[in-house]
Design a protein around this motif. Structure first.
Motif, PDB file in Angstrom:
ATOM      1  N   GLU A  10     -30.211 -50.008 -26.642  1.00 53.80           N
ATOM      2  CA  GLU A  10     -30.543 -48.701 -27.094  1.00 53.80           C
ATOM      3  C   GLU A  10     -29.490 -48.022 -27.923  1.00 53.80           C
ATOM      4  OE1 GLU A  10     -33.443 -48.567 -24.864  1.00 53.80           O
ATOM      5  OE2 GLU A  10     -34.115 -50.339 -25.117  1.00 53.80           O
ATOM      6  N   GLY A  11     -28.128 -48.515 -27.333  1.00 51.38           N
ATOM      7  CA  GLY A  11     -27.081 -47.742 -27.773  1.00 51.38           C
ATOM      8  C   GLY A  11     -26.365 -47.528 -26.431  1.00 51.38           C
ATOM      9  N   VAL A  12     -25.446 -45.566 -26.669  1.00 46.63           N
ATOM     10  CA  VAL A  12     -24.808 -45.226 -24.925  1.00 46.63           C
ATOM     11  C   VAL A  12     -25.753 -44.163 -25.414  1.00 46.63           C
ATOM     12  CG1 VAL A  12     -23.054 -44.516 -25.305  1.00 46.63           C
ATOM     13  CG2 VAL A  12     -23.118 -46.804 -26.278  1.00 46.63           C
ATOM     14  N   ASP A  13     -25.796 -43.837 -23.936  1.00 44.48           N
ATOM     15  CA  ASP A  13     -25.988 -42.329 -23.258  1.00 44.48           C
ATOM     16  C   ASP A  13     -25.131 -41.885 -23.276  1.00 44.48           C
ATOM     17  OD1 ASP A  13     -29.271 -42.045 -24.280  1.00 44.48           O
ATOM     18  OD2 ASP A  13     -29.491 -43.648 -22.733  1.00 44.48           O
ATOM     19  N   LEU A  14     -24.476 -40.878 -23.244  1.00 50.19           N
ATOM     20  CA  LEU A  14     -23.589 -39.903 -22.813  1.00 50.19           C
ATOM     21  C   LEU A  14     -23.380 -38.376 -22.599  1.00 50.19           C
ATOM     22  CD1 LEU A  14     -19.757 -40.093 -22.955  1.00 50.19           C
ATOM     23  CD2 LEU A  14     -19.951 -38.888 -24.783  1.00 50.19           C
ATOM     24  N   GLN A  15     -22.918 -38.309 -20.826  1.00 53.30           N
ATOM     25  CA  GLN A  15     -22.792 -36.731 -20.715  1.00 53.30           C
ATOM     26  C   GLN A  15     -21.417 -36.599 -20.483  1.00 53.30           C
ATOM     27  OE1 GLN A  15     -25.620 -36.431 -17.282  1.00 53.30           O
ATOM     28  NE2 GLN A  15     -23.624 -34.747 -16.816  1.00 53.30           N
ATOM     29  N   LEU A  16     -20.562 -35.387 -21.124  1.00 53.04           N
ATOM     30  CA  LEU A  16     -19.975 -34.318 -20.868  1.00 53.04           C
ATOM     31  C   LEU A  16     -19.985 -33.443 -20.292  1.00 53.04           C
ATOM     32  CD1 LEU A  16     -18.815 -35.332 -24.962  1.00 53.04           C
ATOM     33  CD2 LEU A  16     -18.026 -36.321 -23.032  1.00 53.04           C
ATOM     34  N   THR A  17     -19.209 -33.140 -19.460  1.00 50.42           N
ATOM     35  CA  THR A  17     -19.017 -31.614 -18.816  1.00 50.42           C
ATOM     36  C   THR A  17     -17.421 -31.419 -18.502  1.00 50.42           C
ATOM     37  OG1 THR A  17     -20.084 -32.598 -16.592  1.00 50.42           O
ATOM     38  CG2 THR A  17     -18.952 -30.733 -16.101  1.00 50.42           C
ATOM     39  N   LEU A  18     -17.462 -30.151 -19.634  1.00 49.03           N
ATOM     40  CA  LEU A  18     -15.720 -29.565 -20.034  1.00 49.03           C
ATOM     41  C   LEU A  18     -15.870 -28.665 -19.631  1.00 49.03           C
ATOM     42  CD1 LEU A  18     -17.158 -30.269 -24.131  1.00 49.03           C
ATOM     43  CD2 LEU A  18     -15.541 -31.359 -22.110  1.00 49.03           C
ATOM     44  N   ARG A  19     -14.885 -27.132 -19.716  1.00 48.06           N
ATOM     45  CA  ARG A  19     -14.822 -26.382 -19.100  1.00 48.06           C
ATOM     46  C   ARG A  19     -13.861 -25.276 -20.442  1.00 48.06           C
ATOM     47  NH1 ARG A  19     -12.059 -27.047 -14.692  1.00 48.06           N
ATOM     48  NH2 ARG A  19     -14.642 -26.040 -13.466  1.00 48.06           N
ATOM     49  N   ILE A  20     -15.267 -24.640 -21.428  1.00 49.42           N
ATOM     50  CA  ILE A  20     -14.742 -23.991 -22.389  1.00 49.42           C
ATOM     51  C   ILE A  20     -14.736 -22.246 -21.820  1.00 49.42           C
ATOM     52  CG2 ILE A  20     -15.629 -23.166 -24.815  1.00 49.42           C
ATOM     53  CD1 ILE A  20     -17.073 -26.168 -24.539  1.00 49.42           C
ATOM     54  N   ASN A  21     -13.143 -21.865 -21.946  1.00 51.38           N
ATOM     55  CA  ASN A  21     -12.925 -20.613 -21.874  1.00 51.38           C
ATOM     56  C   ASN A  21     -13.518 -19.844 -20.703  1.00 51.38           C
ATOM     57  OD1 ASN A  21     -12.340 -20.274 -24.450  1.00 51.38           O
ATOM     58  ND2 ASN A  21     -14.207 -19.858 -25.276  1.00 51.38           N
ATOM     59  N   GLY A  22     -13.088 -21.014 -19.891  1.00 54.46           N
ATOM     60  CA  GLY A  22     -12.967 -20.693 -18.557  1.00 54.46           C
ATOM     61  C   GLY A  22     -15.352 -21.587 -18.039  1.00 54.46           C
ATOM     62  N   GLU A  23     -15.842 -21.482 -19.079  1.00 53.07           N
ATOM     63  CA  GLU A  23     -17.326 -21.484 -18.764  1.00 53.07           C
ATOM     64  C   GLU A  23     -17.686 -23.372 -18.806  1.00 53.07           C
ATOM     65  OE1 GLU A  23     -21.762 -20.506 -20.157  1.00 53.07           O
ATOM     66  OE2 GLU A  23     -20.499 -19.348 -20.154  1.00 53.07           O
ATOM     67  N   GLN A  24     -17.839 -23.586 -17.612  1.00 49.69           N
ATOM     68  CA  GLN A  24     -18.231 -25.389 -17.483  1.00 49.69           C
ATOM     69  C   GLN A  24     -19.774 -25.149 -18.119  1.00 49.69           C
ATOM     70  OE1 GLN A  24     -17.692 -27.271 -14.102  1.00 49.69           O
ATOM     71  NE2 GLN A  24     -19.526 -28.336 -13.433  1.00 49.69           N
ATOM     72  N   LYS A  25     -19.551 -26.086 -19.239  1.00 43.20           N
ATOM     73  CA  LYS A  25     -21.215 -26.665 -19.845  1.00 43.20           C
ATOM     74  C   LYS A  25     -20.949 -28.539 -19.773  1.00 43.20           C
ATOM     75  CE  LYS A  25     -20.978 -22.870 -22.653  1.00 43.20           C
ATOM     76  NZ  LYS A  25     -21.633 -22.520 -22.885  1.00 43.20           N
ATOM     77  N   VAL A  26     -22.045 -28.084 -19.792  1.00 43.07           N
ATOM     78  CA  VAL A  26     -22.961 -29.923 -20.072  1.00 43.07           C
ATOM     79  C   VAL A  26     -23.219 -30.639 -20.826  1.00 43.07           C
ATOM     80  CG1 VAL A  26     -24.277 -32.020 -18.345  1.00 43.07           C
ATOM     81  CG2 VAL A  26     -22.693 -30.135 -17.039  1.00 43.07           C
ATOM     82  N   LEU A  27     -23.133 -31.333 -22.003  1.00 40.61           N
ATOM     83  CA  LEU A  27     -23.383 -32.169 -23.452  1.00 40.61           C
ATOM     84  C   LEU A  27     -24.135 -33.211 -23.222  1.00 40.61           C
ATOM     85  CD1 LEU A  27     -20.388 -30.776 -25.436  1.00 40.61           C
ATOM     86  CD2 LEU A  27     -22.803 -29.284 -24.805  1.00 40.61           C
ATOM     87  N   THR A  28     -24.672 -33.763 -23.716  1.00 40.23           N
ATOM     88  CA  THR A  28     -25.348 -34.947 -23.543  1.00 40.23           C
ATOM     89  C   THR A  28     -25.351 -35.412 -25.037  1.00 40.23           C
ATOM     90  OG1 THR A  28     -27.744 -34.558 -23.406  1.00 40.23           O
ATOM     91  CG2 THR A  28     -26.470 -34.739 -21.536  1.00 40.23           C
ATOM     92  N   GLY A  29     -25.614 -36.930 -25.480  1.00 42.73           N
ATOM     93  CA  GLY A  29     -25.627 -37.554 -26.311  1.00 42.73           C
ATOM     94  C   GLY A  29     -25.906 -39.504 -26.605  1.00 42.73           C
ATOM     95  N   HIS A  30     -26.650 -39.618 -27.773  1.00 43.03           N
ATOM     96  CA  HIS A  30     -26.664 -40.444 -27.614  1.00 43.03           C
ATOM     97  C   HIS A  30     -26.281 -40.939 -28.998  1.00 43.03           C
ATOM     98  CE1 HIS A  30     -29.648 -44.397 -27.099  1.00 43.03           C
ATOM     99  NE2 HIS A  30     -29.734 -44.505 -28.288  1.00 43.03           N
ATOM    100  N   GLY A  31     -26.120 -42.517 -29.181  1.00 46.59           N
ATOM    101  CA  GLY A  31     -25.403 -42.551 -30.130  1.00 46.59           C
ATOM    102  C   GLY A  31     -25.539 -44.694 -30.087  1.00 46.59           C
ATOM    103  N   ASN A  32     -25.077 -44.795 -31.518  1.00 46.26           N
ATOM    104  CA  ASN A  32     -24.621 -46.650 -31.642  1.00 46.26           C
ATOM    105  C   ASN A  32     -23.692 -47.051 -30.432  1.00 46.26           C
ATOM    106  OD1 ASN A  32     -22.421 -46.299 -32.983  1.00 46.26           O
ATOM    107  ND2 ASN A  32     -23.724 -46.982 -34.938  1.00 46.26           N
ATOM    108  N   GLY A  33     -22.913 -46.376 -30.250  1.00 39.19           N
ATOM    109  CA  GLY A  33     -21.017 -46.462 -29.845  1.00 39.19           C
ATOM    110  C   GLY A  33     -21.366 -45.365 -29.279  1.00 39.19           C
ATOM    111  N   PRO A  34     -19.636 -45.381 -27.844  1.00 41.46           N
ATOM    112  CA  PRO A  34     -19.753 -44.398 -27.608  1.00 41.46           C
ATOM    113  C   PRO A  34     -19.231 -43.052 -28.311  1.00 41.46           C
ATOM    114  CG  PRO A  34     -18.657 -46.425 -26.636  1.00 41.46           C
ATOM    115  CD  PRO A  34     -19.428 -46.593 -27.899  1.00 41.46           C
ATOM    116  N   ILE A  35     -18.898 -43.079 -29.486  1.00 42.41           N
ATOM    117  CA  ILE A  35     -17.663 -42.813 -30.459  1.00 42.41           C
ATOM    118  C   ILE A  35     -18.463 -41.438 -31.352  1.00 42.41           C
ATOM    119  CG2 ILE A  35     -16.571 -41.741 -32.918  1.00 42.41           C
ATOM    120  CD1 ILE A  35     -14.767 -44.175 -31.662  1.00 42.41           C
ATOM    121  N   ASP A  36     -19.691 -42.435 -31.376  1.00 41.80           N
ATOM    122  CA  ASP A  36     -21.487 -41.720 -31.629  1.00 41.80           C
ATOM    123  C   ASP A  36     -21.346 -40.423 -31.317  1.00 41.80           C
ATOM    124  OD1 ASP A  36     -22.485 -40.910 -34.431  1.00 41.80           O
ATOM    125  OD2 ASP A  36     -24.851 -43.086 -33.448  1.00 41.80           O
TER     126      ASP A  36
END
Length: 69
Positions: A10-36
């Motif tokens: 069905e595609g790619v599921d991605l979970q990103l854990t980022l630190r933005i302004n010192g605060e940790q954020k978890v973002l998720t996305g689904h697409g037809n490939g990693p960039i999407d």
């Protein structure tokens, strides 16, 4: 900080854990490939207009170098 990616028929599921302004954020996305999937995880109005990937070696387990055209 980190990422996790899972590919399926069905595609790619991605979970990103980022630190933005010192605060940790978890973002998720689904697409037809990693960039999407990244674009969907970031949830911003953007369009990827170019992407290139070059093999560094031969074979099915070859490493690649990606760059903007």
């Amino acid at each position: 900080v980190s990422h996790r990616m899972q590919e399926s028929d069905e595609g790619v599921d991605l979970q990103l854990t980022l630190r933005i302004n010192g605060e940790q954020k978890v973002l998720t996305g689904h697409g037809n490939g990693p960039i999407d999937a990244i674009v969907h995880a970031l949830d911003v109005d953007m369009k990827v207009v170019g992407y290139e990937e070059r093999a560094l070696s031969a074979g099915s387990d070859a490493r690649a170098h990606a760059r903007r055209p």
